[in-house]
Design a protein around this motif. Structure first.
Motif: not given
Length: 222
Positions: A21-30, A32-44
C-alpha cells in the motif's frame, strides 16, 4: 507452537500489505498526482523553463550562458563575442577534475571575502575590460557607470540575468557591432526588462539569452 507460527504469518502478511500500500501510494500515486499538477498548472517551469528559438530549445531562462569566440591556440580563456550582450562574470564556476571524460561545468561561488586580494584584482580587471569593450568611436564608458553585476559573479556563477544598467551600458557597442541604431537596441532592452517580482521582491532584471535571441532577430531584419 501452531499459534506462534500463525501469529508470525499474520504479522508478515500485514507487513507485506502495508509495504504494498505504501509503495503504491508514495511510489506511484503521489508522484503521478504531483507530476500531473505540475504539468497542468506550471508546465513551463516543470519542464525546465525552456527557451526556444528557430524551432528548437536553446537554453533555460534560469541558467546563464557564455557568449564567447572560439578558443584560440595559446589562449587559456576565450575572448567575449562582443556582438552579443554579455552576462555576469563566471569566476565562480569550477572545473570537472573527477570524470574528465565529460566537459562539465560546476556551479558555485568564488568563496572569497570582500577584502581578498585576488578577488579585488578580478574586479579591477573586469571593470577595465568592461570600460574598454563597451567604449566605441562615438561613445566612451566612464568607470563610474559600471554596475556591480558587470564585475562580480553571482552565488551560482550561472545567473541568467543582468541589471538594466549593465544592459544599457552595452547598447552602443552592440548597436555598432550589429549595424543597428542605438535607439533600436535601447528599445530592445526596454522591452526585455522585467520589474520586481510581485512589485517588491528582487530587482529589475534583463534575461540575457532572451535579449540576445531578440537581437539576432532584429539584426536579421536589418
Amino acid at each position: 507452537m501452531n499459534n506462534s507460527v500463525s501469529n508470525t504469518a499474520r504479522l508478515l502478511g500485514a507487513g507485506l500489505r502495508a509495504l504494498l500500500v505504501l509503495t503504491l501510494v508514495t511510489g506511484v500515486l503521489y508522484p503521478l498526482v504531483v507530476t500531473g499538477i505540475a504539468q497542468g498548472l506550471f508546465n513551463d517551469k516543470a519542464n525546465g523553463s525552456e527557451i526556444k528559438a528557430d524551432g528548437r530549445v536553446v537554453g533555460s531562462s534560469l541558467i546563464g550562458q557564455a557568449y564567447n569566440l572560439p578558443l584560440k591556440k595559446g589562449q587559456e580563456t576565450p575572448a567575449p563575442d562582443l556582438k552579443w550582450f554579455q552576462g555576469r562574470p563566471q569566476n565562480g564556476l569550477g572545473t570537472n577534475s573527477v570524470n574528465t571524460q565529460y566537459k562539465l561545468i560546476l556551479s558555485g561561488a568564488t568563496n572569497r571575502s570582500g577584502d581578498n586580494e585576488e578577488l579585488i584584482q578580478w574586479v579591477k580587471d573586469a571593470k577595465a575590460a568592461v570600460v574598454k569593450d563597451n567604449s566605441t568611436g562615438t561613445y566612451r564608458v566612464k568607470p563610474s557607470q559600471v554596475p556591480a553585476d558587470a564585475v562580480t559573479s553571482s552565488g551560482s556563477g550561472l545567473d541568467p540575468n543582468i541589471s538594466p544598467q549593465y544592459a544599457d551600458l552595452q547598447v552602443h557597442r552592440v548597436a555598432e557591432k550589429n549595424g543597428l541604431s542605438t535607439a533600436e537596441v535601447h528599445k530592445l532592452v526596454d522591452e526585455h526588462t522585467e520589474g520586481r517580482t510581485l512589485g517588491f521582491m528582487g530587482e529589475p532584471r534583463v534575461n540575457v539569452l532572451e535579449l540576445n535571441i531578440a537581437l539576432k532577430e532584429l539584426a536579421a531584419k536589418s
